[in-house]
Design an enzyme around this catalytic site. Structure first.
Site, short mmCIF file in Angstrom:
data_model
loop_
_atom_site.label_atom_id
_atom_site.label_comp_id
_atom_site.label_asym_id
_atom_site.label_seq_id
_atom_site.Cartn_x
_atom_site.Cartn_y
_atom_site.Cartn_z
CG ASN A 142 -8.84 -1.97 12.12
OD1 ASN A 142 -7.89 -2.61 11.64
ND2 ASN A 142 -9.31 -0.86 11.56
CD GLU A 192 -8.62 0.60 7.85
OE1 GLU A 192 -8.67 -0.31 8.69
OE2 GLU A 192 -7.92 1.62 8.02
CG HIS A 202 -5.61 -2.62 9.02
ND1 HIS A 202 -5.73 -1.48 9.78
CD2 HIS A 202 -4.27 -2.82 8.90
CE1 HIS A 202 -4.54 -1.03 10.10
NE2 HIS A 202 -3.64 -1.83 9.59
CG ASP A 246 -0.26 -0.49 2.48
OD1 ASP A 246 0.93 -0.18 2.68
OD2 ASP A 246 -0.91 -1.21 3.27
#
Length: 240
Positions: A136, A143, A138, A67
């Site tokens: 979380n 996400e 990811h 990314d």
């Protein structure tokens, strides 16, 4: 999923660097999927050490990063282009035209996503994909709520992700709100996946990964669909 529990961050980094080194030596033209952030820094340091000791060459390696932030110039101190230069590329013999990172400054972001996906299909899939896991759940910047069939795409970063990454910036307001990320399906094409987890802050995510079912609200759970995943977690990350 194979689970390797190690004593601490240093041992996690050593184990991961060993797997990457083996992949490079065992393949004529190895393709690596690379991650950024705090977790893989130790691994990169050890790979550089292997190179300097004459134990490893990156001349035939191609790399694909997961990314990049949208809106950060590659030269920006917090871009992932800069991260990779500082932690790996500038210290080893990898040709620059064999390193691929999404362009977060592209004029047409959707076109850039399609271009990156084409490169992945042309040169990939990665023989070995390194991943971290977000608090979380990811992976990459996929996400919660990300489509398991998703390819490289633009993503709005969750508030929790921006808060977690704020420590790398001078203020939380400087953390970009969007990124380009390889999609879950793009990641799952990799031949082997190595997931790294270190520290107490990752313990709840590791627990959910191992005890839960596949759920788009927890993107890392998609790894259960892959046939060759190694989780390397230190004792603090495996604490729950």
């Amino acid at each position: 999923m194979d689970i390797i529990i190690v004593k601490n961050y240093i041992e996690m980094s050593k184990y991961a660097a060993g797997l990457v080194g083996d992949c490079i030596r065992e393949n004529d033209q190895p393709v690596l999927g690379l991650a950024t952030g705090g977790t893989p820094v130790g691994m990169y340091q050890l790979l550089v050490r292997q190179y300097r000791a004459g134990l490893l060459s990156f001349k035939n390696v191609r790399t694909f990063n997961l990314d990049e932030y949208i809106g950060l110039d590659p030269a920006h101190s917090k871009s992932y282009h800069r991260y990779m230069q500082e932690h790996l590329f500038s210290h080893v013999d990898i040709p620059r035209d064999q390193t691929f990172i999404p362009d977060g400054m592209a004029g047409n972001l959707q076109k850039e996503c399609r271009h990156y996906e084409k490169l992945l299909k042309k040169f990939g899939p990665p023989d070995l994909q390194i991943l971290g896991i977000g608090e979380n759940g990811h992976i990459g910047f996929n996400e919660p709520g990300s489509d398991f069939d998703g390819h490289t795409h633009v993503i709005r970063l969750a508030d929790s992700t921006r808060e977690a990454n704020a420590r790398y910036f001078q203020s939380p307001d400087e953390v970009p709100s969007h990124a380009i990320t390889m999609g879950v399906k793009s990641i799952l094409r990799s031949k082997k996946i190595v997931l790294l987890a270190s520290g107490e802050r990752k313990a709840a995510a590791v627990k959910r990964l191992l005890e839960g079912k596949p759920d788009p609200d927890f993107p890392a759970s998609a790894l259960s669909h892959h046939q060759d995943v190694i989780l390397i977690a230190d004792k603090k990350a495996f604490g729950e």
